[in-house]
Design a protein around this motif. Structure first.
Motif, PDB file in Angstrom:
ATOM      1  N   ARG A   1      62.102  -6.292  -3.725  1.00  0.00           N
ATOM      2  CA  ARG A   1      62.861  -5.630  -4.778  1.00  0.00           C
ATOM      3  C   ARG A   1      62.082  -4.414  -5.289  1.00  0.00           C
ATOM      4  N   LEU A   2      62.829  -3.429  -5.703  1.00  0.00           N
ATOM      5  CA  LEU A   2      62.226  -2.225  -6.248  1.00  0.00           C
ATOM      6  C   LEU A   2      61.654  -2.553  -7.614  1.00  0.00           C
ATOM      7  N   GLY A   3      60.336  -2.404  -7.748  1.00  0.00           N
ATOM      8  CA  GLY A   3      59.684  -2.638  -9.026  1.00  0.00           C
ATOM      9  C   GLY A   3      59.878  -1.452  -9.944  1.00  0.00           C
ATOM     10  N   ARG A   4      59.408  -0.315  -9.494  1.00  0.00           N
ATOM     11  CA  ARG A   4      59.555   0.902 -10.290  1.00  0.00           C
ATOM     12  C   ARG A   4      59.377   2.113  -9.398  1.00  0.00           C
ATOM     13  N   ARG A   5      59.945   3.213  -9.836  1.00  0.00           N
ATOM     14  CA  ARG A   5      59.729   4.498  -9.186  1.00  0.00           C
ATOM     15  C   ARG A   5      58.639   5.199  -9.975  1.00  0.00           C
TER      16      ARG A   5
END
Length: 138
Positions: free
Chosen positions: A26-30
């Motif tokens: 999953r995308l944690g943060r950009r």
């Protein structure tokens, strides 16, 4: 100590889709337009957008980034419950299966390249996993 895995990619949105949709991360943060943190495995994976042909170690270094299939002695193994569905998702997202799925005493393995030329393996353990190589259980 924590370990962070950094993967250079030429196309950040495609890499995010490959690793999230294909492997369930999953995308944690950009962290800006050229850096994305993926979570959900044992270590965070940082996808770093860098154009092909750029110098990874400064302009004076002779090597350049190349996203064609390349060999490096470092690759990532992803342990999965069921190999086939993950393999099919990754292939649909641009992975290349480099040899047929192998049956081993400890389970099954698929050797792939991601869309950016990096080697990755899928491992599906059976029984005691790698311990199957050792003496039989009592």
């Amino acid at each position: 100590m924590d370990i962070r895995i950094c993967i250079d990619v030429a196309d950040l949105p495609r890499a995010i889709a490959f690793y999230t949709e294909g492997l369930g991360l999953r995308l944690g943060r950009r962290l800006g337009d050229d850096w994305a943190e993926l979570l959900g495995g044992g270590s965070a994976i940082d996808l770093l957008a860098n154009a092909a042909g750029t110098a990874p170690l400064g302009a004076s270094h002779p090597q350049r980034r190349d996203y064609g299939r390349h060999w490096t002695p470092v690759h990532l193994d992803f342990v999965v419950e069921e190999l086939e569905p993950v393999l099919q998702r990754l292939l649909a997202l641009g992975a290349t299966l480099e040899r047929p799925v192998q049956e081993r005493r400890w389970g099954r393995m698929a050797n792939l390249a991601d869309p950016f030329g990096h080697g990755i393996d899928l491992l599906q353990f059976c029984g005691r996993g790698y311990d199957e190589i050792l003496q039989p259980s009592a």
